[in-house]
Write a protein that holds these residues in place. Structure first.
Motif, PDB file in Angstrom:
ATOM      1  N   GLY A 235       0.786  -1.230   0.000  1.00 12.40           N
ATOM      2  CA  GLY A 235       0.000   0.000   0.000  1.00 12.40           C
ATOM      3  C   GLY A 235       0.813   1.273   0.000  1.00 12.40           C
ATOM      4  O   GLY A 235       0.348   2.319   0.466  1.00 12.40           O
ATOM      5  N   GLU A 236       2.044   1.212  -0.511  1.00  7.72           N
ATOM      6  CA  GLU A 236       2.901   2.391  -0.590  1.00  7.72           C
ATOM      7  C   GLU A 236       2.823   2.971  -2.005  1.00  7.72           C
ATOM      8  O   GLU A 236       2.798   2.226  -2.991  1.00  7.72           O
ATOM      9  CB  GLU A 236       4.353   2.038  -0.279  1.00  7.72           C
ATOM     10  N   ALA A 237       2.806   4.302  -2.097  1.00  7.19           N
ATOM     11  CA  ALA A 237       2.689   4.912  -3.427  1.00  7.19           C
ATOM     12  C   ALA A 237       3.334   6.288  -3.449  1.00  7.19           C
ATOM     13  O   ALA A 237       3.287   7.039  -2.467  1.00  7.19           O
ATOM     14  CB  ALA A 237       1.226   5.026  -3.840  1.00  7.19           C
ATOM     15  N   MET A 238       3.934   6.607  -4.598  1.00  7.45           N
ATOM     16  CA  MET A 238       4.460   7.943  -4.867  1.00  7.45           C
ATOM     17  C   MET A 238       3.508   8.641  -5.833  1.00  7.45           C
ATOM     18  O   MET A 238       3.001   8.026  -6.774  1.00  7.45           O
ATOM     19  CB  MET A 238       5.851   7.864  -5.502  1.00  7.45           C
ATOM     20  N   ASN A 239       3.263   9.929  -5.622  1.00  7.58           N
ATOM     21  CA  ASN A 239       2.466  10.705  -6.577  1.00  7.58           C
ATOM     22  C   ASN A 239       3.291  11.070  -7.808  1.00  7.58           C
ATOM     23  O   ASN A 239       2.795  11.056  -8.940  1.00  7.58           O
ATOM     24  CB  ASN A 239       1.928  11.982  -5.937  1.00  7.58           C
ATOM     25  N   VAL A 240       4.552  11.411  -7.579  1.00  7.99           N
ATOM     26  CA  VAL A 240       5.501  11.733  -8.650  1.00  7.99           C
ATOM     27  C   VAL A 240       6.867  11.227  -8.217  1.00  7.99           C
ATOM     28  O   VAL A 240       7.105  10.974  -7.033  1.00  7.99           O
ATOM     29  CB  VAL A 240       5.584  13.257  -8.945  1.00  7.99           C
TER      30      VAL A 240
END
Length: 383
Positions: free
Chosen positions: A157-162
């Protein structure tokens, strides 16, 4: 009270002293995990198939604004070590340059974004999160490096927007180029098999060499395209043709050849493979031979269209260097080819003139400048 800022030159030197030739971790990721953990980053080693990788996040998982950096601490082999005039893992500073394997590609980039991130969260904690994904498998097969990190992020559930990849991007001077995409890369290995025979009786043999010459000519003389809006024309290079035949009186039974294709967004790997297979089939039939082709697609072409992310990075680069960078898709491949499936990604780093060379080195003032650019990007992103 503000903390002492992290010295990116000192951190680069510490990393260069780690002999992290792919696939060896060499202590580089352990060093970064210690520094980042002490600054409040939640760190996780994401090792896979013997490859060491590091995930680090400051801030809440799932924050509305999450800026990511990507880079690698593995380096290419030394080559002829006797040709080095400075110790390859010595990180010595001389004539305003820091010398050593990985100093340019890309331990200085990693040190700059780690230093910028630590300073920001200590002195001006942002409303959001910063994620650092650092691999030990960019210079190798890259099968268990950034891809392993991205797989782990998806599972957790880890995420980068950019994301910004800190590879060297500037040809000659700091600030002149941002990469907003990369060409795809494909290699193909061809084998043509006929019948061995005496060179005085060619009618009793089936010679694969003229057939391979025909095939390589057809592939290399074909114009794949004339370029697209953001990419130069695609290219195909014949890199080897070989029979292993040491004699002059034997027609060999087999000939092998290899090509490498660097392709733009007018193509994908599947369409190029289909075209090469058609050419191979025609040569097989014309010469009554058996043909085979093995292919590896190292990465598809991709583009992050000019917009908010490239504008953010370009503005910071211009503010710190006085140079307005061009947006480019030139060069080889990088791990941005994996990150682009996760979020918008661009690349910006220092001048890469000595990467992979003997006596690799980096200008000390460029490392300082790169940290300032990354710091400004983070400040402007979180606003």
């Amino acid at each position: 009270m503000p903390h002492d800022s992290v010295d990116p030159v000192e951190l680069t030197a510490d990393l260069v002293r780690c002999p992290s030739v792919t696939p060896e971790e060499g202590g580089a990721l352990a060093l970064l995990q210690e520094r980042l953990g002490a600054a409040g980053f939640e760190c996780t080693r994401v090792d896979r198939a013997g490859v060491a990788n590091l995930f680090a996040r400051w801030g809440d998982k799932g924050a509305a604004k999450t800026f990511g950096f990507n880079g690698h601490t593995d380096v290419v082999p030394l080559g002829d070590e006797t040709a080095w005039t400075m110790p390859p893992f010595g990180a010595e500073i001389k004539d305003g340059l820091l010398w050593g394997r990985g100093s340019t590609d890309m331990k200085s980039g990693v040190a700059a974004f780690v230093a910028a991130a630590i300073d920001l969260v200590r002195d001006n904690p942002p409303q959001g999160a910063i994620i650092l994904t650092i691999t030990g498998d960019e210079e190798g097969d890259a099968e268990h490096g950034t891809t392993a990190l991205l797989d782990w992020m998806a599972d957790n559930g880890e995420a980068m927007n950019v994301c910004l990849v800190g590879e060297p991007t500037c040809p000659d001077k700091m600030g002149e180029m941002i990469k907003i995409g990369r060409r795809g890369s494909l290699s193909a290995w061809f084998t043509l098999t006929g019948v061995q025979g005496h060179s005085a009786y060619p009618h009793r043999a089936r010679n694969p060499l003229p057939a391979m010459a025909r095939l390589m000519d057809r592939l290399s003389s074909h114009e794949l395209d004339s370029g697209t809006d953001h990419f130069d024309p695609s290219t195909l290079a014949v890199v080897t043709i070989d029979t292993g035949n040491p004699t002059t009186n034997v027609i060999p039974a087999e000939c092998r050849a290899t090509v490498n294709v660097r392709f733009n967004d007018a193509h994908d790997g599947a369409s190029l493979i289909a075209w090469m297979q058609r050419e191979l089939d025609e040569v097989e039939a014309a010469f009554d031979l058996t043909g085979a082709m093995d292919v590896k697609v190292s990465g598809e072409s991709f583009l992050t269209p000019p917009g908010a992310l490239s504008d953010l990075v370009a503005a910071a680069v211009e503010a710190e260097t006085g140079v307005r960078p061009v947006l480019s898709t030139t060069g080889g491949t990088s791990d941005a080819r994996f990150v682009k499936d996760h979020c918008p990604v661009v690349e910006f780093g220092l001048v890469g003139q000595t990467m992979h060379q003997v006596d690799e080195r980096v200008a000390v003032d460029q490392i300082v400048q790169l940290k300032a650019i990354y710091s400004r990007i983070l400040h402007d992103y979180f606003g």
